[in-house]
Design a protein around this motif. Sequence first.
Motif, PDB file in Angstrom:
ATOM      1  N   LYS A   1      11.985   5.275  -1.100  1.00 45.92           N
ATOM      2  CA  LYS A   1      11.776   6.122   0.072  1.00 45.92           C
ATOM      3  C   LYS A   1      10.372   5.932   0.629  1.00 45.92           C
ATOM      4  O   LYS A   1      10.178   5.857   1.837  1.00 45.92           O
ATOM      5  CB  LYS A   1      11.978   7.600  -0.272  1.00 45.92           C
ATOM      6  CG  LYS A   1      13.392   8.063  -0.227  1.00 45.92           C
ATOM      7  CD  LYS A   1      13.433   9.558  -0.418  1.00 45.92           C
ATOM      8  CE  LYS A   1      14.860  10.031  -0.477  1.00 45.92           C
ATOM      9  NZ  LYS A   1      14.946  11.475  -0.670  1.00 45.92           N
TER      10      LYS A   1
ATOM     11  N   ASP B   1       9.405   4.743   4.264  1.00 48.63           N
ATOM     12  CA  ASP B   1       8.541   5.570   5.106  1.00 48.63           C
ATOM     13  C   ASP B   1       7.352   4.756   5.625  1.00 48.63           C
ATOM     14  O   ASP B   1       6.977   4.879   6.789  1.00 48.63           O
ATOM     15  CB  ASP B   1       8.029   6.784   4.338  1.00 48.63           C
ATOM     16  CG  ASP B   1       9.111   7.820   4.075  1.00 48.63           C
ATOM     17  OD1 ASP B   1      10.218   7.696   4.633  1.00 48.63           O
ATOM     18  OD2 ASP B   1       8.834   8.751   3.294  1.00 48.63           O
TER      19      ASP B   1
ATOM     20  N   THR C   1      16.498   5.120  14.709  1.00 54.66           N
ATOM     21  CA  THR C   1      16.516   5.914  13.487  1.00 54.66           C
ATOM     22  C   THR C   1      16.781   7.359  13.892  1.00 54.66           C
ATOM     23  O   THR C   1      17.266   7.604  14.989  1.00 54.66           O
ATOM     24  CB  THR C   1      15.184   5.750  12.701  1.00 54.66           C
ATOM     25  OG1 THR C   1      15.312   6.381  11.427  1.00 54.66           O
ATOM     26  CG2 THR C   1      13.995   6.316  13.442  1.00 54.66           C
TER      27      THR C   1
ATOM     28  N   TYR D   1      13.882  11.070   9.542  1.00 57.50           N
ATOM     29  CA  TYR D   1      13.104   9.991   8.947  1.00 57.50           C
ATOM     30  C   TYR D   1      11.707   9.923   9.549  1.00 57.50           C
ATOM     31  O   TYR D   1      10.729   9.644   8.854  1.00 57.50           O
ATOM     32  CB  TYR D   1      13.812   8.652   9.108  1.00 57.50           C
ATOM     33  CG  TYR D   1      15.086   8.534   8.299  1.00 57.50           C
ATOM     34  CD1 TYR D   1      15.183   9.070   7.016  1.00 57.50           C
ATOM     35  CD2 TYR D   1      16.194   7.901   8.827  1.00 57.50           C
ATOM     36  CE1 TYR D   1      16.348   8.961   6.279  1.00 57.50           C
ATOM     37  CE2 TYR D   1      17.369   7.784   8.098  1.00 57.50           C
ATOM     38  CZ  TYR D   1      17.433   8.316   6.828  1.00 57.50           C
ATOM     39  OH  TYR D   1      18.594   8.205   6.104  1.00 57.50           O
TER      40      TYR D   1
END
Length: 120
Positions: A4, A8, A41, A45
């Motif tokens: 993650k 990111d 996206t 997110y």
Amino acid sequence: MRRKRLDDDKLYEKMKKLMLSKRLYLRRDLTRDELARELMTNRTYITRALKGRGLNYSQFVNSFRAAHAIDLMARGRYPDAAPEEIALLSGFASVDTMNRYIKKSAGLTACALRERMAGD
């Protein structure tokens, strides 16, 4: 969790590149949803990528706007422009917000920064 964080980081870099290449920060009405669409996206997110850097959406966008305003003043392209005009040209909705972010970035208000630059 590490995956993650990598995702990111990649998204954050894409966000910065997009903001700079398309100068999206100049749009006063730019929403998180519109940025998400540009990046293909979703807003969750984007929020997570920003939160990992201690930022929210407004802080992220306004940091680009502050840099743009400082650049406008530094280049002297608008030497007689009122702070309101510099704010509008930079995507800010108000002078107060511009001053707050310029002060965070440069340590001075827009007027004080302009005076200092004129003296250099």
